[in-house]
Design a protein around this motif. Sequence first.
Motif, mmCIF file in Angstrom:
data_model
loop_
_atom_site.group_PDB
_atom_site.id
_atom_site.type_symbol
_atom_site.label_atom_id
_atom_site.label_comp_id
_atom_site.label_asym_id
_atom_site.label_seq_id
_atom_site.Cartn_x
_atom_site.Cartn_y
_atom_site.Cartn_z
ATOM 1 N N THR A 1 6.388 -40.117 22.776
ATOM 2 C CA THR A 1 5.752 -39.550 21.581
ATOM 3 C C THR A 1 5.736 -38.030 21.633
ATOM 4 O O THR A 1 5.980 -37.359 20.622
ATOM 5 C CB THR A 1 4.313 -40.074 21.432
ATOM 6 N N ALA A 2 5.455 -37.481 22.797
ATOM 7 C CA ALA A 2 5.362 -36.019 22.934
ATOM 8 C C ALA A 2 6.661 -35.349 22.534
ATOM 9 O O ALA A 2 6.675 -34.410 21.721
ATOM 10 C CB ALA A 2 4.992 -35.655 24.366
ATOM 11 N N THR A 3 7.776 -35.797 23.098
ATOM 12 C CA THR A 3 9.057 -35.141 22.795
ATOM 13 C C THR A 3 9.495 -35.407 21.358
ATOM 14 O O THR A 3 10.090 -34.542 20.714
ATOM 15 C CB THR A 3 10.140 -35.604 23.771
ATOM 16 N N LYS A 4 9.202 -36.595 20.843
ATOM 17 C CA LYS A 4 9.541 -36.901 19.451
ATOM 18 C C LYS A 4 8.807 -35.960 18.489
ATOM 19 O O LYS A 4 9.408 -35.411 17.560
ATOM 20 C CB LYS A 4 9.189 -38.354 19.130
ATOM 21 N N GLU A 5 7.511 -35.764 18.728
ATOM 22 C CA GLU A 5 6.735 -34.934 17.803
ATOM 23 C C GLU A 5 7.017 -33.454 17.991
ATOM 24 O O GLU A 5 6.985 -32.691 17.018
ATOM 25 C CB GLU A 5 5.239 -35.241 17.933
ATOM 26 N N MET A 6 7.306 -33.014 19.208
ATOM 27 C CA MET A 6 7.682 -31.603 19.378
ATOM 28 C C MET A 6 8.985 -31.294 18.649
ATOM 29 O O MET A 6 9.148 -30.215 18.093
ATOM 30 C CB MET A 6 7.767 -31.247 20.861
ATOM 31 N N ALA A 7 9.899 -32.243 18.640
ATOM 32 C CA ALA A 7 11.137 -32.053 17.880
ATOM 33 C C ALA A 7 10.881 -32.145 16.380
ATOM 34 O O ALA A 7 11.376 -31.324 15.597
ATOM 35 C CB ALA A 7 12.175 -33.083 18.313
ATOM 36 N N MET A 8 10.086 -33.111 15.956
ATOM 37 C CA MET A 8 9.827 -33.313 14.529
ATOM 38 C C MET A 8 9.078 -32.133 13.917
ATOM 39 O O MET A 8 9.356 -31.724 12.783
ATOM 40 C CB MET A 8 9.018 -34.596 14.327
ATOM 41 N N PHE A 9 8.159 -31.548 14.693
ATOM 42 C CA PHE A 9 7.342 -30.456 14.185
ATOM 43 C C PHE A 9 7.784 -29.086 14.696
ATOM 44 O O PHE A 9 7.084 -28.092 14.502
ATOM 45 C CB PHE A 9 5.868 -30.696 14.525
ATOM 46 N N HIS A 10 8.918 -29.018 15.387
ATOM 47 C CA HIS A 10 9.562 -27.746 15.737
ATOM 48 C C HIS A 10 8.656 -26.834 16.558
ATOM 49 O O HIS A 10 8.446 -25.670 16.228
ATOM 50 C CB HIS A 10 10.005 -27.032 14.446
ATOM 51 N N TRP A 11 8.169 -27.368 17.679
ATOM 52 C CA TRP A 11 7.237 -26.599 18.505
ATOM 53 C C TRP A 11 7.919 -25.413 19.168
ATOM 54 O O TRP A 11 9.007 -25.526 19.726
ATOM 55 C CB TRP A 11 6.591 -27.504 19.558
ATOM 56 N N THR A 12 7.243 -24.259 19.132
ATOM 57 C CA THR A 12 7.749 -23.029 19.749
ATOM 58 C C THR A 12 7.054 -22.707 21.062
ATOM 59 O O THR A 12 7.672 -22.204 21.986
ATOM 60 C CB THR A 12 7.610 -21.844 18.771
ATOM 61 N N TRP A 13 5.754 -22.992 21.175
ATOM 62 C CA TRP A 13 5.027 -22.631 22.401
ATOM 63 C C TRP A 13 3.929 -23.643 22.697
ATOM 64 O O TRP A 13 3.456 -24.340 21.811
ATOM 65 C CB TRP A 13 4.453 -21.220 22.298
ATOM 66 N N LEU A 14 3.550 -23.701 23.980
ATOM 67 C CA LEU A 14 2.561 -24.665 24.424
ATOM 68 C C LEU A 14 1.854 -24.113 25.658
ATOM 69 O O LEU A 14 2.498 -23.586 26.571
ATOM 70 C CB LEU A 14 3.253 -25.986 24.759
ATOM 71 N N ASN A 15 0.527 -24.251 25.690
ATOM 72 C CA ASN A 15 -0.278 -23.764 26.814
ATOM 73 C C ASN A 15 -0.087 -24.666 28.023
ATOM 74 O O ASN A 15 -0.478 -25.841 28.005
ATOM 75 C CB ASN A 15 -1.752 -23.714 26.405
ATOM 76 N N GLU A 16 0.477 -24.125 29.103
ATOM 77 C CA GLU A 16 0.732 -24.933 30.293
ATOM 78 C C GLU A 16 -0.528 -25.214 31.094
ATOM 79 O O GLU A 16 -0.546 -26.081 31.976
ATOM 80 C CB GLU A 16 1.757 -24.251 31.199
ATOM 81 N N GLY A 17 -1.620 -24.501 30.797
ATOM 82 C CA GLY A 17 -2.827 -24.649 31.597
ATOM 83 C C GLY A 17 -3.763 -25.750 31.128
ATOM 84 O O GLY A 17 -4.742 -26.052 31.817
ATOM 85 N N PHE A 18 -3.478 -26.365 29.975
ATOM 86 C CA PHE A 18 -4.423 -27.343 29.432
ATOM 87 C C PHE A 18 -3.678 -28.294 28.500
ATOM 88 O O PHE A 18 -2.941 -27.822 27.631
ATOM 89 C CB PHE A 18 -5.515 -26.597 28.664
ATOM 90 N N ASP A 19 -3.728 -29.581 28.702
ATOM 91 C CA ASP A 19 -4.499 -30.319 29.671
ATOM 92 C C ASP A 19 -3.591 -30.717 30.838
ATOM 93 O O ASP A 19 -2.533 -31.324 30.609
ATOM 94 C CB ASP A 19 -5.069 -31.560 28.995
ATOM 95 N N GLU A 20 -3.997 -30.389 32.046
ATOM 96 C CA GLU A 20 -3.133 -30.613 33.199
ATOM 97 C C GLU A 20 -2.883 -32.088 33.468
ATOM 98 O O GLU A 20 -1.837 -32.462 34.005
ATOM 99 C CB GLU A 20 -3.739 -29.932 34.435
ATOM 100 N N ASP A 21 -3.830 -32.969 33.098
ATOM 101 C CA ASP A 21 -3.622 -34.407 33.305
ATOM 102 C C ASP A 21 -2.444 -34.918 32.478
ATOM 103 O O ASP A 21 -1.694 -35.789 32.922
ATOM 104 C CB ASP A 21 -4.889 -35.183 32.945
ATOM 105 N N ILE A 22 -2.276 -34.383 31.278
ATOM 106 C CA ILE A 22 -1.133 -34.788 30.450
ATOM 107 C C ILE A 22 0.160 -34.292 31.073
ATOM 108 O O ILE A 22 1.167 -35.015 31.124
ATOM 109 C CB ILE A 22 -1.303 -34.263 29.011
ATOM 110 N N TYR A 23 0.157 -33.072 31.570
ATOM 111 C CA TYR A 23 1.386 -32.529 32.153
ATOM 112 C C TYR A 23 1.768 -33.255 33.437
ATOM 113 O O TYR A 23 2.962 -33.364 33.757
ATOM 114 C CB TYR A 23 1.240 -31.028 32.388
#
Length: 511
Positions: free
Chosen positions: A310-332
Amino acid sequence: MLFLSSLLCVLLCIKTAQAAECGSCVDPHAVPNTYVVKTYHESEEHVENPHRGFVLQLVSKHSQPKPLTKAYLDYLREHDGLSMIWRTFMPDTFVTSPLSEEYLNQVRHDLEVLASASFTAIIRFEYIFEHREPPPYGDASKNIVLHHISQLKPIFHQYERVITAIEAGFIGAWGEWFYTDYFGMPKPYLHEAHYEPTTGLTEKALRDRKDVLLALLNAAPKSIQVELRYVAQKMYLMGTTPTTFQDVQRGTDRARTGHHNDCFLSSDTDVGTYRNKAAEYPYLAKDTRYCVIGGETCRVTTNHRHECPTATKEMAMFHWTWLNEGFDEDIYKVWKQQGCYADVHKRLGYRLTITKAILPKSTRVNDNLCFHLEFRNSGYAAPVKHLKFYFILKSTSGSQHYAAQVTGVDVRDWQPGYTHTVVSSVHLSHVHEGQYKVLVSLSDPLMGDRADYNVLLATTGVPLYTQGLNDLGHTITVSGQHTASAGCASISAWKPPAHGHYSRVFKGSFH
């Protein structure tokens, strides 16, 4: 599909015809033996380019300042592969008064440090970094907010070159336009008396919020977008028609109003980010083709929504440019276990590659040199900023460079998944006989003299990392003298940017 193919053919023919006006250009479907066709392959490198990628949120309160240092930014680049941060400024001691010159100088200092480290930044201003119950929450009134924005306007212009986007901020806890004393609290339901149904806010609250948004848009240079927290509020304030490329070219307020999502993937509605997904999802998918979006995750879910598919599908669908690597670490941690984290690191924002070049083997002084170049974007989004595109010839027997800016190229329309063709001709009236390497440059008009801010192509064997240029791996022989001349733009002596200070490739581990 037949219609789309025909349309692409027409567009290519138009570009070729434009080049032909100043001399015949090569037909990509019937390349003569006087030309060479080169093909390229995307590299696996984690290329560091400006205005994109993972960021780290760094917060500084006026009451407890934490000024940026170049040493720390260098550390983030080396150990995390970052070249952008999310700088959160907190004028917490100025909730009822103008910003002091001392505080404004603190902001200037941090932006100057960003430039010294060849970083860019998302910036946000907020008054409180917590949720207080019961109210008051502790944010500032509309008049104070508007005055603070007017004080910051010169700084936005002075440091335009390092600001990727400005978050609307200012309102509510964390600057997220919620938990506010002065700008109305959204109601959780779609239909309540006296509340506009799509946003859950009163008309007065919406007018006040729009005044803050417009003040920020007016204070920021045209190249900088302002990101809003809630999709429904942009749809209400700017209209439900998604941004078009024509809006981008005109610099309309709609095209300069982006999005940030501070609970991405963290519930079915991203913890209230969406009020009506049936309307907001298709709008956001189209609007973010040209409007920047970024933010952070905030917690894992119970339904696998936060996981890689879901994460990669929605980042592609919504054209994500940036993301905070510090939160939420459990997801990362989940992304690293499932194997998509490294790919997200490469694909956030734009990732430009060259796939084909058709170039002459030789030409003559005073002749027209025609070239046909094809590019792809394997990132999630088109570039946020306009870039100058230069076609460059570099002498193999010395350091002399000749270049011409190719007009009509706007990478803000280089959408992911498409081939983007650059076809043009340059006139060699100022070039001497000799052999020349073919290079291209994609540079920020405000940072053209800084190699670390030039865009590198993620193509095997192409980037000249410290030079900020891209070597197409072909040498053209220029000899003799051509007697006829044409109206092409002349290629002329060109000074390349000073060599950069960074490797521009992250070689660390994501484990």
